[in-house]
Design a protein around this motif. Structure first.
Motif, PDB file in Angstrom:
ATOM      1  N   ARG A  32       0.806  -1.222   0.000  1.00 27.79           N
ATOM      2  CA  ARG A  32       0.000   0.000   0.000  1.00 27.79           C
ATOM      3  C   ARG A  32       0.842   1.276   0.000  1.00 27.79           C
ATOM      4  O   ARG A  32       0.295   2.369  -0.160  1.00 27.79           O
ATOM      5  CB  ARG A  32      -0.934   0.004   1.214  1.00 27.79           C
ATOM      6  CG  ARG A  32      -2.138  -0.909   1.064  1.00 27.79           C
ATOM      7  CD  ARG A  32      -2.886  -1.044   2.388  1.00 27.79           C
ATOM      8  NE  ARG A  32      -3.235   0.253   2.947  1.00 27.79           N
ATOM      9  CZ  ARG A  32      -4.345   0.927   2.641  1.00 27.79           C
ATOM     10  NH1 ARG A  32      -5.205   0.430   1.759  1.00 27.79           N
ATOM     11  NH2 ARG A  32      -4.603   2.095   3.201  1.00 27.79           N
ATOM     12  N   TYR A  60      -1.433   2.812  -6.228  1.00 25.87           N
ATOM     13  CA  TYR A  60      -2.437   1.890  -5.705  1.00 25.87           C
ATOM     14  C   TYR A  60      -3.702   2.644  -5.291  1.00 25.87           C
ATOM     15  O   TYR A  60      -4.826   2.208  -5.556  1.00 25.87           O
ATOM     16  CB  TYR A  60      -1.859   1.131  -4.509  1.00 25.87           C
ATOM     17  CG  TYR A  60      -2.885   0.468  -3.621  1.00 25.87           C
ATOM     18  CD1 TYR A  60      -3.356  -0.808  -3.902  1.00 25.87           C
ATOM     19  CD2 TYR A  60      -3.392   1.127  -2.497  1.00 25.87           C
ATOM     20  CE1 TYR A  60      -4.302  -1.414  -3.084  1.00 25.87           C
ATOM     21  CE2 TYR A  60      -4.327   0.530  -1.679  1.00 25.87           C
ATOM     22  CZ  TYR A  60      -4.781  -0.736  -1.975  1.00 25.87           C
ATOM     23  OH  TYR A  60      -5.722  -1.328  -1.170  1.00 25.87           O
ATOM     24  N   HIS A  61      -3.531   3.803  -4.669  1.00 24.93           N
ATOM     25  CA  HIS A  61      -4.658   4.563  -4.137  1.00 24.93           C
ATOM     26  C   HIS A  61      -5.462   5.224  -5.257  1.00 24.93           C
ATOM     27  O   HIS A  61      -6.690   5.348  -5.143  1.00 24.93           O
ATOM     28  CB  HIS A  61      -4.149   5.602  -3.150  1.00 24.93           C
ATOM     29  CG  HIS A  61      -3.347   5.005  -2.037  1.00 24.93           C
ATOM     30  ND1 HIS A  61      -3.928   4.353  -0.964  1.00 24.93           N
ATOM     31  CD2 HIS A  61      -2.003   4.916  -1.841  1.00 24.93           C
ATOM     32  CE1 HIS A  61      -2.989   3.916  -0.150  1.00 24.93           C
ATOM     33  NE2 HIS A  61      -1.807   4.246  -0.652  1.00 24.93           N
ATOM     34  N   GLU A  64      -7.613   2.399  -6.718  1.00 25.42           N
ATOM     35  CA  GLU A  64      -8.703   2.093  -5.804  1.00 25.42           C
ATOM     36  C   GLU A  64      -9.805   3.143  -5.911  1.00 25.42           C
ATOM     37  O   GLU A  64     -11.000   2.814  -5.938  1.00 25.42           O
ATOM     38  CB  GLU A  64      -8.177   2.017  -4.370  1.00 25.42           C
ATOM     39  CG  GLU A  64      -9.221   1.598  -3.356  1.00 25.42           C
ATOM     40  CD  GLU A  64      -8.657   1.482  -1.953  1.00 25.42           C
ATOM     41  OE1 GLU A  64      -9.270   0.779  -1.132  1.00 25.42           O
ATOM     42  OE2 GLU A  64      -7.598   2.093  -1.681  1.00 25.42           O
ATOM     43  N   ALA A  65      -9.428   4.419  -5.991  1.00 24.76           N
ATOM     44  CA  ALA A  65     -10.409   5.497  -6.072  1.00 24.76           C
ATOM     45  C   ALA A  65     -11.196   5.441  -7.378  1.00 24.76           C
ATOM     46  O   ALA A  65     -12.428   5.601  -7.392  1.00 24.76           O
ATOM     47  CB  ALA A  65      -9.711   6.849  -5.923  1.00 24.76           C
ATOM     48  N   PRO A  95     -15.016   6.803  -2.705  1.00 25.66           N
ATOM     49  CA  PRO A  95     -13.879   6.153  -2.023  1.00 25.66           C
ATOM     50  C   PRO A  95     -13.914   6.435  -0.521  1.00 25.66           C
ATOM     51  O   PRO A  95     -14.552   7.388  -0.072  1.00 25.66           O
ATOM     52  CB  PRO A  95     -12.651   6.796  -2.679  1.00 25.66           C
ATOM     53  CG  PRO A  95     -13.156   7.442  -3.927  1.00 25.66           C
ATOM     54  CD  PRO A  95     -14.575   7.812  -3.676  1.00 25.66           C
ATOM     55  N   SER A 142     -10.047   7.943   3.888  1.00 19.85           N
ATOM     56  CA  SER A 142      -8.586   7.803   3.937  1.00 19.85           C
ATOM     57  C   SER A 142      -7.986   7.779   2.536  1.00 19.85           C
ATOM     58  O   SER A 142      -6.945   8.406   2.280  1.00 19.85           O
ATOM     59  CB  SER A 142      -8.207   6.530   4.700  1.00 19.85           C
ATOM     60  OG  SER A 142      -8.753   5.377   4.073  1.00 19.85           O
ATOM     61  N   THR A 143      -8.650   7.067   1.617  1.00 25.21           N
ATOM     62  CA  THR A 143      -8.179   7.017   0.230  1.00 25.21           C
ATOM     63  C   THR A 143      -8.225   8.389  -0.410  1.00 25.21           C
ATOM     64  O   THR A 143      -7.287   8.816  -1.098  1.00 25.21           O
ATOM     65  CB  THR A 143      -9.033   6.036  -0.593  1.00 25.21           C
ATOM     66  OG1 THR A 143      -8.936   4.727  -0.029  1.00 25.21           O
ATOM     67  CG2 THR A 143      -8.562   5.990  -2.050  1.00 25.21           C
ATOM     68  N   SER A 144      -9.316   9.123  -0.174  1.00 32.51           N
ATOM     69  CA  SER A 144      -9.467  10.464  -0.743  1.00 32.51           C
ATOM     70  C   SER A 144      -8.387  11.408  -0.234  1.00 32.51           C
ATOM     71  O   SER A 144      -7.785  12.169  -1.001  1.00 32.51           O
ATOM     72  CB  SER A 144     -10.854  11.026  -0.406  1.00 32.51           C
ATOM     73  OG  SER A 144     -11.878  10.203  -0.920  1.00 32.51           O
ATOM     74  N   ILE A 194      -5.418  10.604   0.948  1.00 33.00           N
ATOM     75  CA  ILE A 194      -4.123  10.187   0.403  1.00 33.00           C
ATOM     76  C   ILE A 194      -3.962  10.658  -1.028  1.00 33.00           C
ATOM     77  O   ILE A 194      -2.908  11.183  -1.421  1.00 33.00           O
ATOM     78  CB  ILE A 194      -3.969   8.654   0.495  1.00 33.00           C
ATOM     79  CG1 ILE A 194      -3.828   8.215   1.939  1.00 33.00           C
ATOM     80  CG2 ILE A 194      -2.763   8.180  -0.320  1.00 33.00           C
ATOM     81  CD1 ILE A 194      -3.852   6.712   2.138  1.00 33.00           C
ATOM     82  N   VAL A 195      -5.011  10.501  -1.842  1.00 34.72           N
ATOM     83  CA  VAL A 195      -4.943  10.896  -3.251  1.00 34.72           C
ATOM     84  C   VAL A 195      -4.732  12.406  -3.383  1.00 34.72           C
ATOM     85  O   VAL A 195      -3.899  12.865  -4.180  1.00 34.72           O
ATOM     86  CB  VAL A 195      -6.227  10.455  -3.984  1.00 34.72           C
ATOM     87  CG1 VAL A 195      -6.345  11.162  -5.328  1.00 34.72           C
ATOM     88  CG2 VAL A 195      -6.230   8.944  -4.187  1.00 34.72           C
TER      89      VAL A 195
END
Length: 276
Positions: A221, A226-227, A230-231, A242, A245-247, A249-250
């Motif tokens: 990860r 990767y993020h 996923e998004a 998403p 946390s994913t948002s 990070i992106v």
């Protein structure tokens, strides 16, 4: 930021450079921009055959969309990756490729990098529009997530442009970099859950256990792309937003890469004519 001031003052140059890139890619071809769809379709057919029918990889159905079509799942990851590599590869060589222009006349050098990104964004926009139509026709309901997907596309453009700025400067001084990056991208492709689901990595990670509290999946990860994948899959294939946390990070990756890339680029652009 100075880059936005420079681009605003030279917006006509930026437009002309972008259109030169867009028109030059498929100049004197019968199908024109339709050729931008040929490569992703060919890759989709090859990867679908190899990974879905030969290796029997079967990702989970979209949640809550219910979509269970490998080709659509694949393209939600493959198209963003192709855009990213095109922007970085194109941007990495744009300063060297325009050496004569840079030495003859002054203009914001960042316009070369941004026009490269915008030209690929134009092609990517067409590809994503076709993918969106295919998702709707085959039973998906991404209507509420079109605008978030457009925002995500803008964020990936910032991320890719920032990386391209860093590597374009590095390539001026170390010309071997463009060949090294070709190898890195080949390896990096399979380090992303593009042709296989992340669940396979999670299963392997669970089997191997942890080392001092760190698992294989934790390391996996750390891959920034990767993020993004996923998004995009959450929005287009799953038809949901998403995770927060994913948002976060992106957004952080996109703004961070762009700001760092611009800072390095701005520090060196005044000396590019001499360095080239």
């Amino acid at each position: 930021m100075a880059i936005f001031t420079d681009l605003r003052e030279s917006r006509e140059l930026l437009y002309n450079l972008t259109m030169r890139e867009v028109k030059g890619k498929y100049k004197r071809t019968a199908l024109g921009q339709l050729w931008s769809l040929a490569n992703p379709i060919a890759l989709m057919l090859v990867y679908s055959f190899v990974f879905r029918f030969v290796m029997k990889i079967e990702p989970a159905a979209g949640d809550p969309s219910g979509l269970h079509i490998f080709a659509l799942w694949l393209m939600c990851g493959l198209l963003p990756w192709s855009f990213f590599t095109n922007v970085v590869n194109g941007g990495m060589g744009v300063l060297v490729g325009n050496e004569n222009l840079i030495k003859k006349v002054y203009f914001p050098r960042s316009a070369l990098l941004v026009s490269n990104s915008l030209s690929w964004l134009y092609s990517w926009g067409i590809e994503m529009a076709v993918l969106l139509v295919a998702i709707i026709v085959l039973g998906g309901s991404p209507y509420l997530y079109v605008l978030p997907a457009v925002v995500l596309m803008a964020l990936l453009t910032l991320f890719a442009t920032g990386v391209a700025m860093l590597l374009s400067i590095a390539n001026v001084y170390f010309r071997d970099l463009q060949y090294l990056m070709g190898i890195i991208f080949q390896i990096w492709f399979y380090a992303n859950p593009i042709v296989y689901p992340q669940s396979l990595v999670e299963q392997t990670s669970s089997t191997l256990g942890s080392f001092h509290g760190v698992t294989v999946f934790d390391v996996y990860r750390l891959n920034p792309f990767y993020h993004f994948i996923e998004a995009f899959r959450n929005l287009l294939y799953d038809n949901r937003m998403p995770d927060l946390s994913t948002s976060v990070i992106v957004v952080s990756l996109s703004l961070g890469a762009f700001l760092i890339g611009w800072r390095v680029f701005d520090r060196h652009q005044a000396r590019l004519a001499e360095a080239l």
